[in-house]
Design an enzyme around this catalytic site. Structure first.
Site, mmCIF file in Angstrom:
data_model
loop_
_atom_site.group_PDB
_atom_site.id
_atom_site.type_symbol
_atom_site.label_atom_id
_atom_site.label_comp_id
_atom_site.label_asym_id
_atom_site.label_seq_id
_atom_site.Cartn_x
_atom_site.Cartn_y
_atom_site.Cartn_z
ATOM 1 C CE1 TYR A 131 -9.404 -2.699 0.963
ATOM 2 C CE2 TYR A 131 -8.700 -0.658 -0.065
ATOM 3 C CZ TYR A 131 -8.404 -1.798 0.661
ATOM 4 O OH TYR A 131 -7.117 -2.026 1.104
ATOM 5 C CG ASN A 157 -3.459 -2.498 7.198
ATOM 6 O OD1 ASN A 157 -3.345 -1.974 6.085
ATOM 7 N ND2 ASN A 157 -4.502 -3.230 7.531
ATOM 8 C CD GLU A 166 -8.950 -9.034 -3.217
ATOM 9 O OE1 GLU A 166 -9.655 -8.504 -2.335
ATOM 10 O OE2 GLU A 166 -7.811 -9.503 -2.969
ATOM 11 C CG HIS A 216 -5.244 -6.152 -0.203
ATOM 12 N ND1 HIS A 216 -6.438 -6.183 0.503
ATOM 13 C CD2 HIS A 216 -5.384 -7.034 -1.223
ATOM 14 C CE1 HIS A 216 -7.262 -7.044 -0.090
ATOM 15 N NE2 HIS A 216 -6.650 -7.575 -1.135
ATOM 16 C CE LYS A 245 -3.938 -2.133 2.455
ATOM 17 N NZ LYS A 245 -4.680 -2.112 3.752
#
Ligand code: DAT
Ligand code: MG
Length: 168
Positions: free
Chosen positions: A67, A130, A144, A133, A27
Site C-alpha cells: 500500500y 471491502n 504486485e 483487493h 482480505k
C-alpha cells in the site's frame, strides 16, 4: 485516407489482447466471513485461470510495500491495521485482459457505490471492509504479483477447456 488509417489503428488497439496476471487478495473480513470459496468460484466460473494461491498472515513490511501509494492518506493507518489484522488468501489469476476483467467482477472501491452483482456490492457496505483487493492496472499486476509471490510459486499450466474460454 489518413482518417481511415487512423480508424484502423484505433480498432486494432482497442481489440488488442494481452495475457495478464493480476493479484487478488481475499482480505481479512472476507476470510473471517467464510467468503474465500465464494470469491474463487466467481473467478473460476468466469473463466480465469488460477496461477498461484497461498493462505497467509500479512507482515507489517509487506502491507506497507503493498500500500505504499497510499502512505500519508487519512485512511492509511486503518488500511495497514486492517490488512494485517487476520489472515488473507492471496491469489494470482490469469487471462487475456485479466486486470480489467477482475476489477469489473470485484466492483468499485466503495461497496455502497459498486454495481449489483459485483463482489463488493454483494457482500459489503463500507470502504474499510471491502473484502477484496485486485490490481488496478497491468503494470500494477506485474509489480504486485512479484511482491507477493516467488517465481517458483507461480504455476504455468494450460487447461483442456482453455479453447472454450479463449478464442485466441
Ligand atoms: P482499490 O482497493 O479499489 O484499488 P484504492 O487502491 O484506491 O482502491 O485504495 C486501497 C484501499 O484503501 C481500498 O480498498 C480501501 C481503502 N480506501 C481507499 N479509499 C478510501 C477512503 N476514501 N476511505 C477509507 N478507505 C479507503
Ligand atoms: Mg488499488
Amino acid at each position: 485516407m489518413t482518417l481511415s488509417l487512423l480508424a484502423m489503428i484505433k480498432k486494432i488497439f482497442s481489440e488488442e489482447i494481452s495475457v495478464e496476471r493480476t493479484l487478488v487478495l481475499v482480505k481479512p473480513d472476507g476470510v473471517q466471513r467464510g467468503l474465500i470459496g465464494e470469491v474463487i468460484a466467481r473467478f473460476e466460473r468466469r473463466g480465469l485461470r488460477l496461477v498461484a494461491a497461498k493462505f497467509m498472515q500479512v507482515s507489517q513490511s509487506l502491507a506497507e510495500a503493498h500500500y505504499a501509494e497510499h502512505k500519508g492518506k487519512v485512511f492509511y493507518d486503518g488500511l495497514i491495521s486492517y490488512i494485517t489484522s487476520a489472515p488473507v488468501m492471496a491469489m494470482v489469476w490469469e487471462a487475456n485482459n485479466a486486470v480489467a476483467a477482475v476489477r469489473q467482477t470485484v466492483g468499485s472501491t466503495k461497496p455502497a457505490e459498486s454495481a449489483p452483482g459485483t463482489i463488493r456490492h454483494d457482500f459489503g457496505l463500507e470502504v474499510g471492509r471491502n473484502l477484496i483487493h485486485a490490481s488496478d492496472k497491468p503494470e500494477t499486476g506485474e509489480r504486485e504479483v512479484a511482491l507477493w509471490f516467488k517465481k517458483e510459486e507461480l504455476v504455468d499450466w494450460a487447461r483442456d477447456i482453455d479453447k472454450w474460454v479463449f478464442e485466441k
